[in-house]
Design a protein around this motif. Sequence first.
Motif: not given
Length: 98
Positions: A36-53
């Motif tokens: 879950a932590k690895r996935e969170l880091r990847k998702d945050l790195a790909r996030a384009n805006d506040e909603a994605d985060r």
Amino acid sequence: MTLLASPALARDVAHAEVFTDSNSHYLDYKTSISEAKRELRKDLARANDEADRIDAIAEYEAEIADAEKDFRKEMAERGVVLPKGSVIVEEDVAVFPQ
């Protein structure tokens, strides 16, 4: 026999039987948290805006809650009922998106 773990007893049970690497369910729980932590880091790195985060953090929190629920259920099936707040794997990493 069902063991209802009081906070003091939970520490004894936790160290002696539950929260050790010899418990395969605890290892599964730790693996789920790590994933879950690895996935969170990847998702945050790909996030384009506040909603994605916000979505990434919500997904992370849901995965952590699900992993804890599964772990508690496995332990309850084995007669160990852990009190709320006693399941801790490691320090949580606070994520504050900029």
